[in-house]
Design an enzyme around this catalytic site. Structure first.
Site, mmCIF file in Angstrom:
data_model
loop_
_atom_site.group_PDB
_atom_site.id
_atom_site.type_symbol
_atom_site.label_atom_id
_atom_site.label_comp_id
_atom_site.label_asym_id
_atom_site.label_seq_id
_atom_site.Cartn_x
_atom_site.Cartn_y
_atom_site.Cartn_z
ATOM 1 N N GLY A 48 0.822 -1.215 0.010
ATOM 2 C CA GLY A 48 -0.047 -0.203 0.052
ATOM 3 C C GLY A 48 1.029 1.306 -0.007
ATOM 4 N N GLN A 53 2.644 10.027 1.392
ATOM 5 C CA GLN A 53 4.010 9.243 1.431
ATOM 6 C C GLN A 53 4.949 9.733 0.459
ATOM 7 O OE1 GLN A 53 2.189 5.282 2.239
ATOM 8 N NE2 GLN A 53 4.004 5.167 3.406
ATOM 9 N N CYS A 96 5.419 -0.022 7.159
ATOM 10 C CA CYS A 96 5.049 1.207 6.407
ATOM 11 C C CYS A 96 6.255 1.557 5.481
ATOM 12 C CB CYS A 96 4.656 2.225 7.293
ATOM 13 S SG CYS A 96 4.159 3.967 6.532
ATOM 14 N N LEU A 97 6.098 1.925 4.250
ATOM 15 C CA LEU A 97 7.266 2.390 3.379
ATOM 16 C C LEU A 97 7.919 3.504 4.228
ATOM 17 C CD1 LEU A 97 5.984 1.588 0.031
ATOM 18 C CD2 LEU A 97 7.516 0.022 1.287
ATOM 19 N N HIS A 138 -4.807 1.287 7.274
ATOM 20 C CA HIS A 138 -3.457 1.974 7.155
ATOM 21 C C HIS A 138 -3.445 3.179 6.244
ATOM 22 C CE1 HIS A 138 1.072 1.302 7.687
ATOM 23 N NE2 HIS A 138 0.954 2.222 6.732
ATOM 24 N N GLU A 139 -3.846 2.800 5.242
ATOM 25 C CA GLU A 139 -3.654 3.910 4.033
ATOM 26 C C GLU A 139 -4.674 5.259 4.183
ATOM 27 O OE1 GLU A 139 -0.843 3.537 2.523
ATOM 28 O OE2 GLU A 139 -0.472 1.700 2.959
ATOM 29 N N HIS A 142 -3.362 7.402 6.472
ATOM 30 C CA HIS A 142 -2.514 8.324 5.838
ATOM 31 C C HIS A 142 -3.114 9.575 5.475
ATOM 32 C CE1 HIS A 142 1.627 6.487 6.384
ATOM 33 N NE2 HIS A 142 1.092 5.449 5.661
HETATM 34 ZN ZN LIG Z 1 2.253 3.493 5.833
#
Ligand SMILES: [Zn+2]
Length: 176
Positions: A48, A53, A96-97, A138-139, A142
């Site tokens: 994701g 991000q 998480c990236l 999660h996304e 964000h």
């Molecule tokens: Zn993340």
């Protein structure tokens, strides 16, 4: 294919509530952004990736969770996502990236029904479980300036913060 630079924690854009994508914003530029986000996510090995991000404070994300024995692959772009309903609970490791190298236990709902717009601006509804549900929660967070650190228990968050300090010292995290 073009890869976008990923913003690492605690980048300001990650901690800000993102703006909705307007009706006039469904154009070629948006399509290119989404395509680049899919490429960036795949290149980084994520499932994701949300626009904040990659430094774009807009409410959209891409996801691509692999097929399992029980569930199909879920590859989508969700624009202006909204969580319609949730059910059950799952506890597992999450990454998480924007926090490269950090994995920590997070409890989330097991099933999610979400509504969003697709790349053509059409309303879609998706009903997913397991990893795909975790990913959507999660996304969507964000888009609201919430990171998975905020979803950990206080003890896990303490561990995570210590680990983040170590990871930042490696120089692999960009500072912004
Ligand atoms: Zn993340």
């Amino acid at each position: 294919m073009s890869l976008l630079p990923i913003v690492h924690y605690p980048g300001t854009v990650l901690l800000s509530v993102a703006e909705p994508v307007g009706d006039d914003d469904f154009d070629g530029d948006l399509a290119i952004l989404v395509e680049n986000m899919f490429d960036t996510m795949a290149d980084a090995g994520g499932v994701g990736l949300a626009a904040p991000q990659v430094g774009v404070s807009r409410r959209l994300f891409v996801m691509d969770t692999p097929e399992t024995d029980e569930r199909p692959r879920e590859r989508h772009v969700l624009i202006n996502p909204e969580i319609v309903s949730v059910e059950g609970e799952q506890t597992g490791d999450e990454g998480c990236l924007s926090f490269p190298g950090l994995f920590q236990t997070v409890t989330r709902e097991m099933r999610v029904i979400a509504r969003a717009q697709n790349i053509n601006g059409e309303q879609v509804e998706i009903d997913v479980q397991d990893l795909a549900a975790r990913c959507i929660l999660h996304e969507t967070d964000h888009c609201d300036g919430i990171v998975f650190l905020d979803r950990m228990t206080p003890l896990k968050r303490q561990f995570a913060k210590r680990k983040i300090k170590q990871l930042q010292k490696t120089g692999k995290w960009n500072q912004n």
